[in-house]
Design a protein around this motif. Structure first.
Motif, PDB file in Angstrom:
ATOM      1  N   VAL A   1       0.819  -1.209   0.000  1.00  0.00           N
ATOM      2  CA  VAL A   1       0.000   0.000   0.000  1.00  0.00           C
ATOM      3  C   VAL A   1       0.854   1.261   0.000  1.00  0.00           C
ATOM      4  N   ALA A   2       1.881   1.297   0.848  1.00  0.00           N
ATOM      5  CA  ALA A   2       2.627   2.534   1.092  1.00  0.00           C
ATOM      6  C   ALA A   2       3.942   2.619   0.343  1.00  0.00           C
ATOM      7  N   GLY A   3       4.431   1.523  -0.204  1.00  0.00           N
ATOM      8  CA  GLY A   3       5.718   1.558  -0.889  1.00  0.00           C
ATOM      9  C   GLY A   3       6.858   1.134   0.011  1.00  0.00           C
ATOM     10  N   ASP A   4       8.071   1.104  -0.561  1.00  0.00           N
ATOM     11  CA  ASP A   4       9.225   0.585   0.176  1.00  0.00           C
ATOM     12  C   ASP A   4      10.328   1.614   0.369  1.00  0.00           C
ATOM     13  N   THR A   5       9.962   2.895   0.439  1.00  0.00           N
ATOM     14  CA  THR A   5      10.965   3.895   0.805  1.00  0.00           C
ATOM     15  C   THR A   5      11.274   3.748   2.294  1.00  0.00           C
ATOM     16  N   PRO A   6      12.427   4.228   2.748  1.00  0.00           N
ATOM     17  CA  PRO A   6      12.729   4.121   4.182  1.00  0.00           C
ATOM     18  C   PRO A   6      11.658   4.748   5.065  1.00  0.00           C
ATOM     19  N   THR A   7      11.159   5.919   4.673  1.00  0.00           N
ATOM     20  CA  THR A   7      10.137   6.587   5.482  1.00  0.00           C
ATOM     21  C   THR A   7       8.867   5.753   5.547  1.00  0.00           C
ATOM     22  N   ALA A   8       8.409   5.270   4.399  1.00  0.00           N
ATOM     23  CA  ALA A   8       7.167   4.495   4.360  1.00  0.00           C
ATOM     24  C   ALA A   8       7.283   3.224   5.201  1.00  0.00           C
ATOM     25  N   MET A   9       8.397   2.511   5.084  1.00  0.00           N
ATOM     26  CA  MET A   9       8.526   1.254   5.810  1.00  0.00           C
ATOM     27  C   MET A   9       8.713   1.450   7.308  1.00  0.00           C
TER      28      MET A   9
ATOM     29  N   GLU B   1      25.142   4.398 -10.021  1.00  0.00           N
ATOM     30  CA  GLU B   1      24.120   4.932 -10.926  1.00  0.00           C
ATOM     31  C   GLU B   1      24.674   6.066 -11.787  1.00  0.00           C
ATOM     32  N   ALA B   2      25.596   6.856 -11.220  1.00  0.00           N
ATOM     33  CA  ALA B   2      26.163   7.973 -11.975  1.00  0.00           C
ATOM     34  C   ALA B   2      27.211   7.516 -12.990  1.00  0.00           C
ATOM     35  N   GLY B   3      27.900   6.390 -12.743  1.00  0.00           N
ATOM     36  CA  GLY B   3      29.008   6.008 -13.622  1.00  0.00           C
ATOM     37  C   GLY B   3      28.828   4.713 -14.376  1.00  0.00           C
ATOM     38  N   GLN B   4      27.678   4.061 -14.289  1.00  0.00           N
ATOM     39  CA  GLN B   4      27.516   2.758 -14.929  1.00  0.00           C
ATOM     40  C   GLN B   4      27.349   2.870 -16.436  1.00  0.00           C
ATOM     41  N   LYS B   5      27.708   1.786 -17.111  1.00  0.00           N
ATOM     42  CA  LYS B   5      27.542   1.655 -18.554  1.00  0.00           C
ATOM     43  C   LYS B   5      26.790   0.369 -18.848  1.00  0.00           C
ATOM     44  N   LYS B   6      26.246   0.311 -20.046  1.00  0.00           N
ATOM     45  CA  LYS B   6      25.506  -0.877 -20.436  1.00  0.00           C
ATOM     46  C   LYS B   6      26.440  -2.087 -20.434  1.00  0.00           C
ATOM     47  N   GLY B   7      25.977  -3.166 -19.824  1.00  0.00           N
ATOM     48  CA  GLY B   7      26.778  -4.381 -19.759  1.00  0.00           C
ATOM     49  C   GLY B   7      27.643  -4.486 -18.522  1.00  0.00           C
ATOM     50  N   ASP B   8      27.598  -3.488 -17.652  1.00  0.00           N
ATOM     51  CA  ASP B   8      28.376  -3.566 -16.415  1.00  0.00           C
ATOM     52  C   ASP B   8      27.848  -4.701 -15.530  1.00  0.00           C
ATOM     53  N   GLY B   9      28.760  -5.233 -14.730  1.00  0.00           N
ATOM     54  CA  GLY B   9      28.387  -6.247 -13.758  1.00  0.00           C
ATOM     55  C   GLY B   9      28.717  -5.776 -12.349  1.00  0.00           C
ATOM     56  N   ILE B  10      28.239  -6.510 -11.361  1.00  0.00           N
ATOM     57  CA  ILE B  10      28.504  -6.170  -9.970  1.00  0.00           C
ATOM     58  C   ILE B  10      28.842  -7.446  -9.209  1.00  0.00           C
ATOM     59  N   VAL B  11      29.860  -7.368  -8.364  1.00  0.00           N
ATOM     60  CA  VAL B  11      30.281  -8.500  -7.541  1.00  0.00           C
ATOM     61  C   VAL B  11      30.492  -8.001  -6.113  1.00  0.00           C
ATOM     62  N   PHE B  12      30.574  -8.945  -5.159  1.00  0.00           N
ATOM     63  CA  PHE B  12      30.578  -8.564  -3.755  1.00  0.00           C
ATOM     64  C   PHE B  12      31.627  -9.339  -2.982  1.00  0.00           C
ATOM     65  N   SER B  13      32.144  -8.702  -1.943  1.00  0.00           N
ATOM     66  CA  SER B  13      33.046  -9.370  -1.008  1.00  0.00           C
ATOM     67  C   SER B  13      32.798  -8.803   0.374  1.00  0.00           C
ATOM     68  N   GLY B  14      32.995  -9.641   1.394  1.00  0.00           N
ATOM     69  CA  GLY B  14      32.781  -9.197   2.769  1.00  0.00           C
ATOM     70  C   GLY B  14      31.756 -10.080   3.462  1.00  0.00           C
ATOM     71  N   GLU B  15      31.351  -9.636   4.657  1.00  0.00           N
ATOM     72  CA  GLU B  15      30.425 -10.397   5.488  1.00  0.00           C
ATOM     73  C   GLU B  15      29.270  -9.544   5.967  1.00  0.00           C
ATOM     74  N   MET B  16      28.857  -8.561   5.177  1.00  0.00           N
ATOM     75  CA  MET B  16      27.839  -7.614   5.623  1.00  0.00           C
ATOM     76  C   MET B  16      26.578  -7.657   4.760  1.00  0.00           C
TER      77      MET B  16
ATOM     78  N   ARG C   1      17.091  -0.867  -6.366  1.00  0.00           N
ATOM     79  CA  ARG C   1      15.839  -1.519  -6.736  1.00  0.00           C
ATOM     80  C   ARG C   1      15.076  -0.797  -7.828  1.00  0.00           C
ATOM     81  N   ASN C   2      15.251   0.507  -7.939  1.00  0.00           N
ATOM     82  CA  ASN C   2      14.525   1.292  -8.937  1.00  0.00           C
ATOM     83  C   ASN C   2      15.364   1.609 -10.172  1.00  0.00           C
ATOM     84  N   ASP C   3      16.544   1.037 -10.273  1.00  0.00           N
ATOM     85  CA  ASP C   3      17.444   1.302 -11.398  1.00  0.00           C
ATOM     86  C   ASP C   3      17.243   0.219 -12.455  1.00  0.00           C
ATOM     87  N   ALA C   4      16.574   0.575 -13.547  1.00  0.00           N
ATOM     88  CA  ALA C   4      16.297  -0.408 -14.601  1.00  0.00           C
ATOM     89  C   ALA C   4      17.573  -0.893 -15.279  1.00  0.00           C
ATOM     90  N   GLY C   5      18.603  -0.062 -15.333  1.00  0.00           N
ATOM     91  CA  GLY C   5      19.842  -0.443 -16.008  1.00  0.00           C
ATOM     92  C   GLY C   5      20.932  -0.861 -15.045  1.00  0.00           C
TER      93      GLY C   5
END
Length: 630
Positions: free
Chosen positions: A196-204, A498-513, A524-528
């Protein structure tokens, strides 16, 4: 009882509106504060007694105006009307005595109330006082929580709530089979709210803010029920400015709901003991599962409830034990199955093995700062001396849960300040009792009999106490409105990507967080958004919060030209926490193009150094091509 003997008085006085005895059942007037005519109040407020008849006037029946009891006297239920013993006088001559035939009859017919007249259950002024007692602390608390409610970014546990609450019910059922079954009611509630209210920090965060604000109002009502209106309002306002109330009122977790459920249930039980009725006991029965559904650790408050029941039985109430047993039995039927299922999922919190240091810092973490914890707990301990028969139940409330969870920490892993947040209101309530006792007695033979100036001075001191706690709480409150210490700045990393991405970029992760889940929320709202090339099996497929990574990283990364590496290692090495196979494949085929250091996070842009040697034309089961949420 002789005419010169007063009924025992154990303390207490009517509140500012005079609508009830806050120490009902402690030897106060009218034996539990009921009107002489059976309508609830002191003996000289419901029906006037005729001293000539040695009894009470019936409901709605007043004795002859000339024969009212003298001012300052009162009728005690079950006893002859109490009037001052008259000075002995000489009997008049026989010729002046009233004829025997004109003496009043032994029994007068009772006047029946009009059929269309209904006596209100509670005076209008008392209802207004109760509403204000609830609303004033609630409004203050909500104002404190609302300020900056959306500024602090989500942390790991809040990301988990968002993840579970945005799953389909089928996927959620898969999740709770393996983890977090005890939070199922909360996740279902948040699922409906986010839809109903959305998933912004304020709404949740709004549901938790409402629950915590209501907790302050419920604490005020509980204090009014157990002690006085002044104690209740002071406790509610003081809890509203405690840093932990703001912190967890802005938390997308069920801890605020646990506090609200505990206070609601305790208030309903206190009301059932004072004004027993079927409806109130049904309401209390329904409140018991609410406690367990909000958090299992909160069920420890039932120990304090049991003490309240035992005290009532000792005072002669033989039915209350059966009512309490029935309420708990029915209520626990809705909690025990969930608790049994959750007992096999304790591995999620197996990391929580407290040591002596955790016990020492428990007060600070419970209230949000030492500046608030020390005075509240000091006055709370003093309040035990003035709480009368309520002291034992409140002591069990504040001592039993921490002690039980600390002793069983190796087995249950439940000793965490946020799990035990529901004990903080009891400390604040006892502190309010102490402050009001010192400002203007809430117990004792002269309680409530002072002049208006004295009572006004008591309110001034109570207001000063709230102001003092608010002043002491300011550093802690400011700390609650910034990112939690040690939490990575995932929001900042998402903005850079979001400011520096290009088409075809990938993302990977390291750490325990829980980096993958956090970035999934922030992007979540970034289509690209960059593709998660190393995700081989989605969390939905695993029925978990985490994904399974590709067993052949070089092959999975074959089509990637650039990678954004989100690293949360503390040693400065961006590959700490990454599997050896994935780290080797990335180092072999990519070079570091740019590095940005944020709070507890490194964001590294990697570019391919040579063409992939693996066959990339073969279709593979690539989870990176699928949406994380199905």
């Amino acid at each position: 009882m002789t005419v010169n003997a007063s009924p025992p008085y154990g303390g207490g006085y009517p509140d500012a509106h005079g609508n009830h005895d806050p120490y009902a059942g402690q030897g106060g007037y009218g034996g539990h504060g009921s009107y002489a005519g059976g309508q609830g109040g002191y003996g000289n407020q419901g029906a006037y007694a005729d001293p000539a008849q040695g009894g009470y006037a019936g409901p709605g029946q007043y004795a002859d105006p000339g024969t009212y009891a003298a001012p300052g006297t009162y009728a005690h239920p079950g006893q002859d009307t109490y009037t001052p013993e008259p000075a002995p006088v000489e009997p008049p001559p026989a010729r002046h005595r009233a004829p025997k035939a004109e003496e009043p009859k032994a029994e007068e017919p009772k006047a029946e109330p009009e059929a269309d007249e209904e006596q209100p259950d509670e005076p209008e002024g008392a209802r207004l006082a109760g509403a204000l007692t609830f609303l004033v602390p609630t409004v203050l608390s909500f104002a404190m929580i609302w300020r900056g409610i959306g500024e602090r970014q989500l942390w790991r546990d809040e990301h988990a709530t968002w993840w579970a609450a945005t799953l389909s019910f089928h996927d959620l059922s898969m999740l709770i089979r393996t983890i977090d079954v005890v939070f199922t009611p909360y996740y279902v509630l948040m699922h409906a709210w986010i839809a109903v209210a959305g998933d912004t920090p304020t709404a949740m965060r709004i549901p938790g803010a409402v629950a915590m604000a209501a907790s302050c109002g419920l604490l005020a009502l509980l204090g009014r029920r157990l002690f006085t209106t002044q104690v209740g309002i002071l406790a509610g306002l003081a809890f509203a400015v405690v840093p932990a109330a703001t912190r967890y009122g802005q938390e997308i977790r069920p801890y605020a709901f646990a506090v609200a459920a505990v206070l609601l249930s305790t208030w309903l039980l206190a009301r059932a003991l004072d004004e027993p009725s079927f409806k109130v006991w049904v309401a209390y029965t329904l409140s018991v599962p609410l406690i367990g559904w909000s958090h299992l650790a909160s069920m420890a408050v039932l120990g304090a409830h049991l003490v309240m029941i035992l005290i009532a039985r000792r005072e002669g109430d033989k039915i209350v034990g059966w009512a309490y047993a029935a309420a708990c039995t029915l209520g626990l039927c809705f909690v025990i199955p969930m608790a049994v299922s959750g007992s096999g999922q304790s591995g999620q919190i197996a990391w929580n093995n407290p040591v002596l240091k955790d016990l020492i810092f428990f007060p600070k973490n419970l209230f949000g700062s030492w500046e608030v914890a020390v005075p509240v707990m000091a006055f709370g301990a003093l309040g035990l001396l003035f709480a009368g028969k309520r002291a034992l139940a409140l002591a069990v409330w504040i001592v039993l849960p921490p002690l039980a969870t600390y002793v069983t920490a190796e087995q249950l892993h439940l000793f965490l300040p946020r799990y035990l947040l529901f004990t903080a209101p009891a400390w604040v309530l006892l502190a309010a009792v102490a402050v009001c006792r010192l400002a203007g007695p809430v117990a004792g033979a002269k309680a409530g009999s002072g002049a208006a100036a004295r009572r006004g001075f008591g309110w001034v001191l109570a207001a000063a106490a709230v102001a003092g706690i608010a002043f002491q709480a300011q550093p802690g409150i400011r700390e609650t409105r910034v990112n939690a210490a040690g939490e990575p700045d995932f929001r900042g990393a998402a903005r850079i990507i979001e400011a520096g991405q290009k088409k075809g970029d990938g993302i990977v992760f390291s750490g325990e967080m829980s980096e993958r889940r956090a970035m999934d929320y922030e992007l979540r709202n970034d289509a690209g958004r960059p593709k998660d090339w190393l995700m081989y099996r989605t969390p939905q497929e695993l029925g978990s919060f985490g994904a399974a990574e590709c067993p052949n990283p070089a092959q999975c990364l074959a089509k990637a030209d650039r990678l954004w590496l989100v690293a949360t290692g503390y040693d400065g090495n961006p590959f700490t926490g990454m599997s050896k196979e994935s780290a080797t494949a990335i180092k072999k085929s990519f070079r570091t193009a740019k590095t940005r250091k944020l709070d507890s996070l490194q964001l590294v842009l990697l570019e391919r150094t040579r063409a992939a040697t693996d066959d990339s034309t073969e279709e593979k089961d690539d989870a990176g091509k699928r949406k994380v949420h199905t």
